[in-house]
Design a protein around this motif. Structure first.
Motif: not given
Length: 553
Positions: A524-537
């Motif tokens: 879940t932590k890794g998925k949350f980081i990727l959510i941040i990456v999607m917003f960032f991108g």
């Protein structure tokens, strides 16, 4: 007796007449009071409405002029993602025996809103209602639609009759990233006095431009959905796929068109476009939609405005073409810049196509395809690497060299342009015609890193959160696969190498191969980081000039 009776009758008539008069007077007086009361009430209500509307307009203008556009857009995507998550949770999935986790539903909503198509759930789990919800999320999160909203914000800054110089000098921040280069080939920097004198034409031109963008948006979707639906109905093999998977033709056609045009990459089938790799006609229908919705959108928009100018002879279209930098819409380019952008896009596609064919022509991913299908499939795959993410091959089976090439293509911004050194160029002037480097940078701006620095930080964080799995399952959880997933999320592409139980060093009898992305196996932590990456991108345009304060020499 007779006189007394007559007198009594006269009295009755008199009192009766008096009562009628008094009643009429009372009614008249009451009506007047009511009219006065309603008149006063209407005036008070009108004053209240006017005061309330004025406060709303004041708040809106304060929000528009003083809040950083980054926070406006971030709030927009977060709010849409939350509403999308709630809608997906309320609606029931197709499979009664399996209900996705709440966090995975939120991940899917963010992925659709940011048009990233990163998946933690198999697509065939979603019901028809949920597919419609995802279609709406992709549409309102697409680049063309959000740019249309930004254009409406720009128009609201101008008074219809006489805009002030302050209004003309305000930059919405929804244009191209500051790193974008414009060609100084059509006109010199406009004089602000001329803009004020032609304020009415400027306002009407922005209004007309909004109609053009909206028309472009709906016409492409209408034609694209119709063509996809027609193809599916006419080709038995394509219709068989939909029937076997229980997909409705209309939902599939609209969903696929919206996903393709917005460069999201979601397809209602688990296998994405792999199941349609022999349907070359469908692939050829989708390729123009991919280009028109992202990398070639500025040249297509410019061509559309030029055609409208020639056919309608309206002054607004001529004004838009001559004063494209004053429209507050960053997708308007000069003719030379649009031509160089188109050449760059096709150049990247050609390079990828040649390398992909040379490396994968006789590989397993091409098994069962004839010559024509291989050519179309290779072209489709290489076009998708620049931000769409639809795939006709299993990326885990292609060569590492092609994967690295795709990583580079996913990293590049959609409107990257090659400009020869002999062409005179100048940078955009985001601050009232003054070069941005002349403005003193704030301390926080100096702390901003470059894009590559942020991506390296995200990859390191994910390697930390998934370190145990990287030790136990190194063939699946390796740095290259993690990097591909992060860059794909940053570029809002959606390419993934997936996960294979066959690559496990310690086979797990309970492991089942699935069709969702590699991120679906993360914590879940890794998925949350990727959510941040999607917003960032999705909001990468606000940090494209980061890292300039860091001197590496």
């Amino acid at each position: 007796m007779i006189n007394s009776s007559c007198f009594g009758q006269k009295l009755e008539i008199f009192f009766s007449f008096s009562r009628k008069k008094l009643s009429c007077f009372n009614q008249s007086f009451s009506c007047q009071k009511l009219e006065i009361f309603f008149s006063i009430s209407r005036k008070k209500l009108s004053c209240f409405n006017e005061s309330f509307s004025c406060r709303i307009r004041s708040f809106f203008r304060f929000f528009l002029f003083h809040v950083n556009p980054f926070w406006i857009q971030l709030s927009y995507f977060i709010i849409v993602s939350i509403f999308g998550h709630l809608a997906l949770m309320v609606s029931k999935p197709r499979t009664a025996w399996f209900r996705p986790k709440d966090f995975d539903m939120f991940f899917t909503s963010v992925s659709a809103t940011t048009v990233s198509s990163m998946s933690t759930i198999e697509m065939e789990v979603f019901s028809n209602t949920q597919l419609i919800i995802m279609t709406i999320l992709m549409f309102v999160g697409g680049e063309v639609f959000t740019s249309f909203l930004g254009l409406q914000f720009t128009r609201s800054k101008f008074s219809k009759n006489c805009p002030s110089s302050d209004q003309n000098s305000v930059n919405l921040g929804h244009n191209f990233p500051d790193h974008q280069i414009e060609l100084d080939v059509e006109k010199e920097k406009p004089d602000i006095n001329n803009i004020i004198e032609n304020g009415s034409l400027n306002y009407s031109s922005i209004k007309v431009l909004g109609y053009v963008v909206l028309g472009y948006l709906f016409v492409v979707h209408l034609i694209g959905s119709s063509l996809v639906s027609l193809y599916v109905n006419l080709v038995p093999s394509a219709m068989k796929v939909l029937n076997d998977k229980g997909l409705e033709t209309l939902t599939f056609s609209v969903f696929t068109t919206v996903s393709t045009f917005t460069n999201c990459g979601f397809i209602p089938t688990n296998e994405n476009m792999i199941v349609f790799k022999k349907n070359s006609g469908l692939l050829l229908l989708l390729i123009p939609q991919i280009l028109m919705g992202n990398t070639l959108y500025p040249p297509c928009l410019l061509a559309m405005i030029w055609v409208l100018k020639k056919t309608t002879k309206r002054e607004e279209f001529r004004y838009i073409l001559m004063n494209y930098r004053d429209m507050g819409y960053g997708y308007l380019l000069s003719g030379h810049h649009a031509l160089l952008l188109a050449m760059t896009v096709f150049g990247f596609i050609l390079i990828q196509f040649i390398l992909f064919c040379s490396m994968e022509w006789n590989s397993q991913v091409m098994d069962g395809l004839n010559l024509y299908q291989k050519v179309v499939g290779s072209l489709f795959q290489t076009v998708n690497s620049r931000h769409t993410g639809e795939s006709v091959v299993d990326l885990s089976r292609i060569s590492s060299a092609i994967l690295v090439l795709f990583v580079v293509m996913m990293y590049l911004p959609p409107h990257t342009t090659f400009i020869p050194p002999n062409v005179h160029v100048h940078e955009e002037f985001p601050e009232n015609g003054k070069q941005s480097q002349n403005r003193k940078k704030t301390f926080m701006e100096c702390l901003i890193f470059s894009q590559l620095s942020y991506l390296a930080i995200f990859i390191i964080l994910i390697c930390i959160t998934e370190r145990q799995k990287m030790e136990e399952d190194p063939l699946n959880f390796n740095v290259l696969n993690v990097t591909i997933e992060v860059i794909s999320a940053y570029g809002n592409v959606g390419f993934t190498t997936g996960y294979s139980c066959k690559r496990q060093l310690k086979p797990d009898s309970l492991c089942v191969d699935t069709w969702y992305g590699f991120v679906g196996r993360w914590s879940t932590k890794g998925k949350f980081i990727l959510i941040i990456v999607m917003f960032f991108g999705r909001l990468k345009k606000f940090s494209m000039k980061g890292g300039q304060a860091w001197n590496l020499s």
